[in-house]
Design a protein around this motif. Structure first.
Motif, PDB file in Angstrom:
ATOM      1  N   ARG A 168       2.453   5.198  -9.778  1.00 29.52           N
ATOM      2  CA  ARG A 168       2.094   3.779  -9.858  1.00 29.52           C
ATOM      3  C   ARG A 168       2.157   3.072  -8.504  1.00 29.52           C
ATOM      4  N   GLY A 169       2.555   3.792  -7.457  1.00 32.12           N
ATOM      5  CA  GLY A 169       2.585   3.195  -6.120  1.00 32.12           C
ATOM      6  C   GLY A 169       3.713   2.218  -5.898  1.00 32.12           C
ATOM      7  N   PHE A 170       4.785   2.321  -6.687  1.00 31.90           N
ATOM      8  CA  PHE A 170       5.896   1.385  -6.544  1.00 31.90           C
ATOM      9  C   PHE A 170       6.624   1.552  -5.204  1.00 31.90           C
ATOM     10  N   LEU A 171       6.670   2.780  -4.671  1.00 32.73           N
ATOM     11  CA  LEU A 171       7.334   2.995  -3.387  1.00 32.73           C
ATOM     12  C   LEU A 171       6.619   2.209  -2.286  1.00 32.73           C
ATOM     13  N   GLN A 172       5.309   2.234  -2.309  1.00 36.65           N
ATOM     14  CA  GLN A 172       4.548   1.494  -1.305  1.00 36.65           C
ATOM     15  C   GLN A 172       4.784  -0.009  -1.436  1.00 36.65           C
ATOM     16  N   ILE A 173       4.868  -0.482  -2.695  1.00 34.66           N
ATOM     17  CA  ILE A 173       5.129  -1.909  -2.903  1.00 34.66           C
ATOM     18  C   ILE A 173       6.508  -2.275  -2.349  1.00 34.66           C
ATOM     19  N   LEU A 174       7.508  -1.356  -2.526  1.00 39.58           N
ATOM     20  CA  LEU A 174       8.841  -1.610  -1.961  1.00 39.58           C
ATOM     21  C   LEU A 174       8.760  -1.725  -0.443  1.00 39.58           C
ATOM     22  N   HIS A 175       7.953  -0.861   0.192  1.00 41.48           N
ATOM     23  CA  HIS A 175       7.775  -0.948   1.640  1.00 41.48           C
ATOM     24  C   HIS A 175       7.176  -2.301   2.027  1.00 41.48           C
ATOM     25  N   ASP A 176       6.264  -2.761   1.199  1.00 40.52           N
ATOM     26  CA  ASP A 176       5.652  -4.068   1.474  1.00 40.52           C
ATOM     27  C   ASP A 176       6.677  -5.189   1.349  1.00 40.52           C
ATOM     28  N   LEU A 177       7.625  -5.045   0.419  1.00 46.09           N
ATOM     29  CA  LEU A 177       8.640  -6.085   0.210  1.00 46.09           C
ATOM     30  C   LEU A 177       9.544  -6.251   1.433  1.00 46.09           C
ATOM     31  N   ILE A 178       9.651  -5.186   2.245  1.00 51.74           N
ATOM     32  CA  ILE A 178      10.483  -5.298   3.453  1.00 51.74           C
ATOM     33  C   ILE A 178       9.886  -6.336   4.404  1.00 51.74           C
ATOM     34  N   SER A 179       8.580  -6.575   4.268  1.00 50.10           N
ATOM     35  CA  SER A 179       7.916  -7.589   5.109  1.00 50.10           C
ATOM     36  C   SER A 179       7.877  -8.949   4.416  1.00 50.10           C
ATOM     37  N   ASP A 180       8.606  -9.083   3.313  1.00 48.69           N
ATOM     38  CA  ASP A 180       8.589 -10.325   2.544  1.00 48.69           C
ATOM     39  C   ASP A 180       9.184 -11.473   3.360  1.00 48.69           C
TER      40      ASP A 180
END
Length: 884
Positions: A168-180
């Motif tokens: 589901r690509g959740f790991l990539q979304i977590l990486h994106d959250l680091i730039s939140d």
């Protein structure tokens, strides 16, 4: 509550009513009430009942209906109920999926976050597929509170279904959250990725230059626990160059002033990890950092004792890596009178690591003061610390010895003993320099009663026998109690006596002969016997070689203050502020992780390891440490049972009956064979019963079924499993030996005929597979039994298989008679003794010594046991097996 208490009254008949059912009915009505406060109170009652262990799962649908509300308090209670019953009632939990999905789209962000959090906590596989869509929306939610909750939920989902998270690509979304833009979301994203990295064993964090800057920016704004997660992630990052490391350290350094000790320790970890990256050229930068690290570490020692202890364990590692950080702060580690003992012990360790020639006088005054405390363990540790300071600092050794001599003059038993132990180490560190104090030590021989202190003093006497006029007399005082001494003392006595003999052979010949005799002939300790034989042969064949071996120069002992391996120390520095830094062990030593996605690989590796282990341990039968073949792959063949006739056809209604006993996998089996001699009626069903007996045996099942039925002229076998039943144990007849017989009654169910017989029980069938003793336990048990309880016997006319000791071991193994050791008999050429242990399924231990002589087909049997009434049975069993 008042209403409920009012119902508690009444007569005792209320115990016979369906109170529980009525109570549940009442709760059901309240849960469906239109009044919100009544509904909230009802859910609280349900939660209270659930908490004390009552089963309230029958109210599931009623509680679930309460979730259809905008009241956050009520919704939280309902979700708590759902989490509790999710594992035990997974089918019912599926009913709540629609509620979760609906709440995940609620206008209120608190409800959206609550729904996602609850779905993540419900660890039911069938719910995970419904969780993905709401979780995906929550990770991109406009509200930061929902996003940070969803980030943690990804880590929980990964624990249940790692493949689903990746698909589901959740790991990539977590990486994106680091730039939140929200620092709390960044912190939770980092925490989730860190947890996934630990679970999977893979680096999923992947800190790049841009990610690094975002982490450092969030560090100043997020919560204290968010800062810990970010700092821990930074500690695992390897800077590309010294300038980058210096820049990160500069951003992290303000965290050293934080009020939370966890943040402080995590910041220390980052700085220590990066200091290696600064290189040797940046000495000024390293010096400045060293100066900055000391104050926060010292401040931690003003916290509660528990935090102090954790801080001290971490400081212990830090001073091993960078001792100059706290080299001027040794005073803060001096013990306070009200420090708990565990804090005092850790402070002593750090004092020893920080002691130097500049502060040794100050430290010695402090340690001398500690040696007068009331806590014995602390006093011993303090005396030991003085000795370790002497070993560490050569120039201060004489001052340390002076303090130790003053402590010896106090005549306090445990102080004197600990002083003797550490002075031995000082002698080994600085040979031929401080022997003038030996006379003082010899004056305190009477106070020594602990094995380690005795062994140390004996070592000193033996090592410096030429300088002690009455060395032989001093050793002789210890020899008077040689047999009662601890093995460590016996070994030192043996070596010291041999040293004394080599230095002064005229006066000590009788003494060395006596010691060698006691060590080789009277001792059961194999280490002592082996050393005794080595010395004996050396002295009798080549005295000069004996001098070279026994009196040769010993290597000087080293200071073990910094005793952790450099590689291990580096690993532990990277684990500061975790359990590893408290245990001083790497995580792999005490944490077992199971990665779901690589389980197959792990299983293959385990199988390979098992095969390698089996190959390495596939050795011959000459290993003295062999414990009777307990390896799974080396299972001995089950012994063949010899059946004996126990009842003739004239007594049993036309059947000859044979019986024998064996043991299989810890179960005692009576094998029976029936020969139909003259009975026209086939033998098909029997009932069996045992009388009370010396072994407490009775049949597990009283029915014997012969299938197929045994017709006239044919025979058949059957097995009866026996178990130990305490009330079947026959009382011991006064003044008479126990009977080895089992009295059996059998009823032929077809004819109604009842017949009786007695069968001699084979005691070897009583031996348990758990009867193997290790050598030290065997020796201790053998010594503890008085010689008057020994049973002796001689077995003659042995077959060839019972003359060879290796074959005897093989013969005994299937009967759970376990080999312990073998040795030649001193001064008796061709004689050898072998030791075995046995334990019955009822827990009785037996130890046997068998003596064989080359060329003689006989064997002496000596058996020891505390259960003397059964000793004759065990001896007879051994003799019977030897004759087979």
């Amino acid at each position: 509550m008042a209403k409920m208490l009012g119902k508690e009254g009444g007569s005792d008949s209320r115990f016979f009513t369906t109170q529980k059912k009525g109570e549940m009915h009442e709760l059901k009505l309240e849960l469906n009430s239109t009044d919100r406060s009544t509904k909230v109170d009802a859910v609280k009652k349900v939660i209270a009942s659930m908490t004390v262990g009552k089963d309230v799962s029958m109210l599931f649908t009623d509680v679930l209906n309460c979730a259809q509300t905008g009241n956050i308090e009520l919704k939280k209670l309902v979700y708590l109920y759902l989490i509790n019953y999710a594992k035990s009632q997974p089918e019912l939990t599926l009913l709540a999926v629609n509620t979760f999905v609906k709440d995940a789209s609620d206008p209120n962000p608190l409800i959206r976050a609550l729904a996602v959090r609850t779905m993540g906590c419900i660890r039911v596989d069938r719910i995970t597929e419904y969780l993905c869509e709401p979780l995906s929306r929550a990770l991109r939610d406009e509200d930061p509170y929902v996003r940070k909750t969803a980030a943690v939920c990804v880590a929980k989902l990964y624990d249940i279904a790692p493949d689903l998270v990746q698909e589901r690509g959740f790991l990539q979304i977590l990486h994106d959250l680091i730039s939140d833009s929200n620092p709390s979301v960044v912190a939770n994203g980092v925490a989730a990725l860190s947890e996934i990295a630990e679970t999977s064993g893979r680096d999923v964090m992947k800190i790049t230059a841009s990610v690094l800057q975002k982490l450092l920016a969030a560090l100043n704004e997020c919560t204290e626990w968010g800062q810990v997660f970010i700092l821990d992630s930074l500690a695992k990052y390897s800077p590309a160059e010294a300038r980058e490391a210096e820049g990160i350290i500069e951003r992290v350094t303000p965290r050293l002033q934080h009020a939370n000790s966890a943040v402080v320790m995590s910041a220390v970890k980052v700085i220590l990890s990066y200091m290696d990256s600064l290189g040797n050229q940046n000495t000024d930068a390293i010096r400045n950092l060293t100066r900055k690290l000391a104050p926060p570490l010292v401040t931690l020692l003003n916290s509660e004792p528990e935090i102090q202890y954790v801080a001290l364990r971490n400081i212990n590692l830090i001073v091993q890596k960078r001792p100059n950080i706290l080299e001027n702060e040794i005073k803060v580690f001096f013990c306070k009178y009200n420090d708990p003992i565990y804090v005092k012990m850790e402070k002593l360790e750090i004092i020893i690591k920080l002691v130097s020639e500049k502060n040794i006088d100050q430290v010695l005054l402090e340690l001398k003061e500690y040696a007068t405390e009331v806590d014995v363990d602390f006093v011993r540790k303090s005396v030991s610390a003085i000795g370790r300071c002497a070993v560490k600092l050569e120039r201060a050794a004489e001052r340390c010895i002076g303090v130790l001599l003053e402590l010896i003059q106090t005549k306090v038993n445990y102080v004197v003993q600990e002083s003797v132990i550490v002075i031995k180490d000082i002698f080994r560190r600085y040979p031929n320099r401080y022997e003038s104090i030996i006379a003082t030590l010899c004056d305190n021989l009477d106070t020594l009663d602990e094995p380690l202190a005795k062994a140390s003093m004996i070592w000193i006497i033996g090592e410096y026998a030429e300088r002690i006029d009455n060395a032989d007399e001093l050793l002789d005082t210890f020899l008077e109690t040689f047999e009662e001494e601890d093995p460590a003392v016996q070994l030192q006595l043996l070596t010291a006596t041999v040293k004394c003999f080599l230095k002064n052979p005229e006066d000590t010949q009788d003494m060395v002969q006596r010691v060698l005799d006691m060590a080789t002939e009277e001792s059961d300790n194999p280490d002592l016997r082996d050393r005794g034989f080595i010395y004996w042969r050396l002295l009798s064949t080549d005295p000069e070689a004996a001098k070279m071996v026994v009196l040769g120069d010993k290597p000087v002992i080293e200071d073990d203050t910094f005793r952790l391996e450099p590689s291990l120390l580096t690993t532990l520095i990277g684990q500061i502020a975790t359990l590893s830094s408290v245990y001083h062990k790497p995580p792999d030593a005490f944490v077992i992780r199971g990665a779901t996605d690589v389980s197959g690989v792990y299983e293959d590796e385990e199988e390979d390891d098992e095969e390698e282990y089996e190959d390495e341990n596939d050795v011959g039968g000459g290993d003295l440490l062999d414990m009777g073949g307990l390896s799974v792959q080396d299972t001995p063949a089950a012994p063949e049972v010899q059946l004996k006739q126990v009842c003739g056809a004239d007594k049993s209604g036309g059947f000859d009956i044979y019986a024998g006993f064996r043991q299989t996998n810890g179960s005692i089996i009576m094998d029976m064979e029936f020969n139909n001699i003259s009975s026209v009626t086939p033998l098909s069903n029997l009932a069996i019963q045992l009388n009370k007996n010396a072994f407490g045996l009775s049949p597990v099942n009283q029915q014997i079924v012969c299938n197929p039925p045994i017709t006239q002229g044919s025979s058949g076998r059957s097995s009866v499993e026996l178990t130990i039943t305490p009330n079947m144990l026959a009382p011991s007849p006064a003044g008479q030996p126990l009977s080895p017989q089992l009295q059996v009654a059998i009823k032929n169910m077809a004819s109604g005929n009842v017949f009786y017989f007695a069968a001699d029980f084979s005691f070897e069938a009583f031996f348990s597979p758990e009867g193997a003793l290790d050598r030290s336990a065997f020796i201790e048990a053998w010594k503890s039994i008085d010689d008057t309880q020994e049973l002796y016997g001689t077995v003659s006319d042995l077959p060839p298989s019972s003359i060879d000791i290796d074959q005897v071991q093989t013969k005994f193994k299937p009967y759970n008679i376990f080999f312990i050791a073998r040795r030649p008999v001193p001064n008796a050429e061709g004689q050898e003794v072998v030791y075995f242990s046995m334990r019955t399924v009822s827990g009785m231990d037996f130890m046997a010594e068998l003596t064989f002589k080359q060329g003689v087909n006989a064997c002496k049997v000596c058996l020891k046991t505390e259960n003397s009434a059964y000793g004759g049975f065990a001896k007879a069993a051994l003799e019977s097996l030897l004759l087979k």
